[in-house]
Motif scaffolding. Structure first.
Motif, PDB file in Angstrom:
ATOM      1  N   MET A   1       2.446  20.587 -38.387  1.00 35.80           N
ATOM      2  CA  MET A   1       3.151  20.009 -36.821  1.00 35.80           C
ATOM      3  C   MET A   1       2.534  19.962 -35.941  1.00 35.80           C
ATOM      4  N   ALA A   2       1.952  20.783 -35.358  1.00 33.66           N
ATOM      5  CA  ALA A   2       0.868  21.318 -34.368  1.00 33.66           C
ATOM      6  C   ALA A   2       0.228  20.162 -34.373  1.00 33.66           C
ATOM      7  N   ILE A   3      -0.522  19.183 -35.391  1.00 39.27           N
ATOM      8  CA  ILE A   3      -1.504  18.702 -34.641  1.00 39.27           C
ATOM      9  C   ILE A   3      -1.011  17.179 -34.636  1.00 39.27           C
ATOM     10  N   ALA A   4       0.998  16.666 -35.603  1.00 42.77           N
ATOM     11  CA  ALA A   4       1.318  16.006 -35.393  1.00 42.77           C
ATOM     12  C   ALA A   4       1.801  15.998 -34.002  1.00 42.77           C
ATOM     13  N   PHE A   5       2.026  17.190 -33.155  1.00 41.32           N
ATOM     14  CA  PHE A   5       3.132  16.699 -31.877  1.00 41.32           C
ATOM     15  C   PHE A   5       1.881  16.902 -31.358  1.00 41.32           C
ATOM     16  N   GLY A   6       0.974  17.222 -31.056  1.00 44.22           N
ATOM     17  CA  GLY A   6      -0.404  17.692 -30.296  1.00 44.22           C
ATOM     18  C   GLY A   6      -0.556  15.783 -29.759  1.00 44.22           C
ATOM     19  N   MET A   7      -0.298  15.259 -31.685  1.00 43.09           N
ATOM     20  CA  MET A   7      -1.109  13.384 -31.635  1.00 43.09           C
ATOM     21  C   MET A   7       0.216  13.235 -30.579  1.00 43.09           C
TER      22      MET A   7
END
Length: 141
Positions: free
Chosen positions: A19-25
């Motif tokens: 989730m952190a990767i997706a939201f950061g992306m």
């Protein structure tokens, strides 16, 4: 493509990390989107990246919900979760229009979206991860 990709990634790195990767992306893509808004080709290409990131909610949210609370009420729980997405989509448009009306620019709307994506990424790592670990630990006792 989004569901299998983020499903696979979450199996490898964990739900909250993904989730952190997706939201950061999404946040990074929207920053680039904002700066490249005058280039139609880049705007369209970055739209694909942003929408790719947005699609992760359809694989990660249901799996995180079921991993946390079990399968007994999974469809009911997901119904409430999915309903909240609908409420957000109904409220989001008028709020964005109101912000545009005040500032006469879409830049504050995008800045708000970027800020909320960064907040969601941070919360996935430092709030959701901690909460789920604590909750699952208490359920084992």
């Amino acid at each position: 493509m989004t569901r299998p990709f983020f499903g696979w990634l979450s199996d490898v790195t964990g739900r909250e990390n993904t989730m952190a990767i997706a939201f950061g992306m999404e946040a990074l893509a929207m920053i680039a989107w904002l700066y490249m808004r005058h280039d139609p080709l880049l705007f369209v290409l970055l739209s694909g990246v942003v929408f790719f990131g947005w699609g992760e909610i359809f694989s990660l949210f249901p799996s995180t919900l079921t991993d946390t609370f079990g399968t007994q009420y999974a469809t009911t729980n997901y119904g409430f979760l999915y309903m909240s997405q609908g409420v957000g989509s109904v409220i989001g448009g008028p709020v964005a229009a109101f912000v545009y009306m005040i500032y006469k620019s879409l830049v504050p709307v995008f800045v708000t979206m970027i800020s909320l994506d960064v907040l969601a990424a941070v919360m996935a790592l430092f709030v959701l991860k901690r909460y789920r670990k604590s909750y699952l630990h208490s359920m084992r006792d």
